[in-house]
Enzyme design. Structure first.
Site, PDB file in Angstrom:
ATOM      1  N   SER A 155      42.202  35.876  29.455  1.00  0.00           N
ATOM      2  CA  SER A 155      43.369  36.766  29.495  1.00  0.00           C
ATOM      3  C   SER A 155      43.224  37.705  30.691  1.00  0.00           C
ATOM      4  O   SER A 155      42.102  37.899  31.192  1.00  0.00           O
ATOM      5  CB  SER A 155      43.420  37.594  28.206  1.00  0.00           C
ATOM      6  OG  SER A 155      44.475  38.535  28.258  1.00  0.00           O
ATOM      7  N   TYR A 165      38.700  42.795  21.687  1.00  0.00           N
ATOM      8  CA  TYR A 165      39.434  41.644  22.251  1.00  0.00           C
ATOM      9  C   TYR A 165      39.119  41.496  23.735  1.00  0.00           C
ATOM     10  O   TYR A 165      38.824  40.387  24.216  1.00  0.00           O
ATOM     11  CB  TYR A 165      40.936  41.865  22.027  1.00  0.00           C
ATOM     12  CG  TYR A 165      41.812  40.769  22.583  1.00  0.00           C
ATOM     13  CD1 TYR A 165      41.888  39.521  21.967  1.00  0.00           C
ATOM     14  CD2 TYR A 165      42.590  40.980  23.723  1.00  0.00           C
ATOM     15  CE1 TYR A 165      42.698  38.511  22.474  1.00  0.00           C
ATOM     16  CE2 TYR A 165      43.403  39.979  24.240  1.00  0.00           C
ATOM     17  CZ  TYR A 165      43.459  38.743  23.602  1.00  0.00           C
ATOM     18  OH  TYR A 165      44.264  37.749  24.117  1.00  0.00           O
TER      19      TYR A 165
HETATM   20  N1  LIG Z   1      50.268  35.740  23.867  1.00  0.00           N
HETATM   21  C1  LIG Z   1      49.761  36.372  24.898  1.00  0.00           C
HETATM   22  O1  LIG Z   1      50.423  37.231  25.483  1.00  0.00           O
HETATM   23  C2  LIG Z   1      48.371  36.059  25.385  1.00  0.00           C
HETATM   24  C3  LIG Z   1      47.943  36.704  26.546  1.00  0.00           C
HETATM   25  C4  LIG Z   1      46.671  36.417  27.039  1.00  0.00           C
HETATM   26  C5  LIG Z   1      45.866  35.487  26.398  1.00  0.00           C
HETATM   27  N2  LIG Z   1      46.307  34.874  25.264  1.00  0.00           N
HETATM   28  C6  LIG Z   1      45.398  33.920  24.625  1.00  0.00           C
HETATM   29  O2  LIG Z   1      46.075  32.709  24.311  1.00  0.00           O
HETATM   30  C7  LIG Z   1      45.495  32.131  23.138  1.00  0.00           C
HETATM   31  C8  LIG Z   1      46.593  31.844  22.128  1.00  0.00           C
HETATM   32  O3  LIG Z   1      47.278  33.059  21.856  1.00  0.00           O
HETATM   33  P1  LIG Z   1      48.684  33.099  21.137  1.00  0.00           P
HETATM   34  O4  LIG Z   1      49.377  34.282  21.654  1.00  0.00           O
HETATM   35  O5  LIG Z   1      49.340  31.783  21.163  1.00  0.00           O
HETATM   36  O6  LIG Z   1      48.180  33.433  19.634  1.00  0.00           O
HETATM   37  P2  LIG Z   1      48.889  33.134  18.232  1.00  0.00           P
HETATM   38  O7  LIG Z   1      48.321  34.127  17.267  1.00  0.00           O
HETATM   39  O8  LIG Z   1      50.349  33.098  18.414  1.00  0.00           O
HETATM   40  O9  LIG Z   1      48.341  31.680  17.864  1.00  0.00           O
HETATM   41  C9  LIG Z   1      46.949  31.477  17.721  1.00  0.00           C
HETATM   42  C10 LIG Z   1      46.690  30.181  16.986  1.00  0.00           C
HETATM   43  O10 LIG Z   1      45.271  30.068  16.807  1.00  0.00           O
HETATM   44  C11 LIG Z   1      45.022  29.670  15.471  1.00  0.00           C
HETATM   45  N3  LIG Z   1      43.707  30.106  15.034  1.00  0.00           N
HETATM   46  C12 LIG Z   1      43.306  31.375  14.753  1.00  0.00           C
HETATM   47  N4  LIG Z   1      42.046  31.367  14.313  1.00  0.00           N
HETATM   48  C13 LIG Z   1      41.627  30.074  14.320  1.00  0.00           C
HETATM   49  C14 LIG Z   1      40.417  29.432  13.961  1.00  0.00           C
HETATM   50  N5  LIG Z   1      39.376  30.117  13.465  1.00  0.00           N
HETATM   51  N6  LIG Z   1      40.329  28.089  14.111  1.00  0.00           N
HETATM   52  C15 LIG Z   1      41.382  27.373  14.581  1.00  0.00           C
HETATM   53  N7  LIG Z   1      42.558  27.930  14.914  1.00  0.00           N
HETATM   54  C16 LIG Z   1      42.678  29.266  14.789  1.00  0.00           C
HETATM   55  C17 LIG Z   1      46.135  30.326  14.666  1.00  0.00           C
HETATM   56  O11 LIG Z   1      46.303  29.723  13.395  1.00  0.00           O
HETATM   57  C18 LIG Z   1      47.326  30.135  15.602  1.00  0.00           C
HETATM   58  O12 LIG Z   1      47.956  28.898  15.392  1.00  0.00           O
HETATM   59  C19 LIG Z   1      44.470  33.141  22.621  1.00  0.00           C
HETATM   60  O13 LIG Z   1      43.182  32.737  23.015  1.00  0.00           O
HETATM   61  C20 LIG Z   1      44.872  34.430  23.300  1.00  0.00           C
HETATM   62  O14 LIG Z   1      43.781  35.302  23.469  1.00  0.00           O
HETATM   63  C21 LIG Z   1      47.537  35.153  24.737  1.00  0.00           C
END
Ligand SMILES: NC(=O)c1ccc[n+]([C@@H]2O[C@H](COP(=O)([O-])OP(=O)(O)OC[C@H]3O[C@@H](n4cnc5c(N)ncnc54)[C@H](O)[C@@H]3O)[C@@H](O)[C@H]2O)c1
Length: 263
Positions: free
Chosen positions: A141, A155
């Site tokens: 991120s 985080y």
């Molecule tokens: N959304 C953003 O703005 C953003 C920004 C930077 C980085 N990210 C990164 O992108 C990735 C996805 O984020 P997102 O926004 O789609 O999150 P989200 O919460 O919308 O989705 C996350 C998914 O991961 C699954 N998950 C959680 N714990 C788990 C586990 N123990 N085993 C297997 N699956 C598991 C959840 O069930 C969900 O389907 C993350 O690593 C996050 O740090 C997101």
């Protein structure tokens, strides 16, 4: 010929959000794509993609449970013969200021975001080494690596850790023609972003989303398919000479040198 034709890819955390977008785009580019998630919603997500004609498969997997990870990866390799690309996307966020954050909340984020990536990569890498080919893409991120807001100490720590992991593993895996890279998203419109907005302003989360959009030079949050296209590039042969590095996808949000004062 599409860029992922003939490839087998696995995406963790693919039931929703970035993982869903990544899995969809990989499959659209021709990959046989396995969606892995702790949530049983993964089956419904995969079913919808199948109805759109995509070659996807769903598996319920908790990335923090090492035994179930090893078993799931072995089953996938048994069935499909190989894993060409792994996208370590599963991640969680819990906001709390440093002094207020319990060790349990800290450990929960460390476990999923760091140990989870560790477990799945360790289970997949031997199969990639065997084939002398692989693409590993880690969802880090901009948070923790470039910027940070209040409440994000745990985080941010996990996301910065993934850069160290990416670079170090890239060095080791290069001998076997396996590349390891990181994606650094800014704000992408996913359930996680909606959760952050809800926690920051429970009475008006949309105000938070609008506020974020106004601070992004491109004027909006990113789409999950845009992250998907970057992941597909890094998971394909198009990125064959790129390893151990990171690519920011943030609509320019980390760019401003001067805060706009509205003149
Ligand atoms: N959304 C953003 O703005 C953003 C920004 C930077 C980085 N990210 C990164 O992108 C990735 C996805 O984020 P997102 O926004 O789609 O999150 P989200 O919460 O919308 O989705 C996350 C998914 O991961 C699954 N998950 C959680 N714990 C788990 C586990 N123990 N085993 C297997 N699956 C598991 C959840 O069930 C969900 O389907 C993350 O690593 C996050 O740090 C997101």
């Amino acid at each position: 010929m599409r860029k992922m034709d003939g490839k087998v890819a696995i995406v963790t955390g693919a039931a929703m959000g970035n993982g869903q977008g990544i899995a969809k785009v990989l499959a659209q580019h021709g990959a046989k794509t396995i969606l892995a998630d702790i949530s049983d919603q993964v089956f419904e997500t995969a079913e919808q993609m199948k109805q759109d004609g995509l070659d996807v498969h769903a598996v319920q997997m908790d990335v923090t449970n090492n035994d179930s990870v090893k078993q799931a990866i072995a089953t996938i390799v048994d069935k499909f013969g190989k894993i060409d690309a792994l996208v370590n996307n599963a991640g969680v966020v819990r906001l709390a200021n440093f002094l207020d954050m319990s060790d349990e909340t800290r450990d929960f984020q460390f476990k999923v975001n760091i140990e989870g990536v560790w477990n799945v990569t360790k289970a997949v890498l031997p199969f990639m080494k065997e084939k002398k080919y692989g693409r590993i893409v880690n969802l880090s991120s901009v948070t923790g690596t470039m910027v940070a807001d209040e409440g994000e100490t745990a985080y941010a720590t996990t996301k910065a850790a993934l850069l160290g992991f990416t670079k170090s593993l890239a060095r080791e895996a290069a001998n076997d023609h396996i590349t390891v890279n990181a994606i650094l998203p800014g704000y992408i419109l996913t359930p996680m972003a909606e959760q952050i907005a809800q926690e920051s302003n429970p009475s008006n989360p949309q105000q938070v989303i609008d506020g974020i959009s106004s601070g992004v030079p491109l004027g909006r949050l990113g789409k999950i398919e845009e992250v998907g296209e970057l992941a597909a590039f890094l998971a394909s042969d198009e990125s064959s000479y790129i390893t151990g590095t990171q690519i920011v996808i943030d609509g320019g949000s980390t760019l401003p040198e001067t805060v706009s004062v509205g003149v």
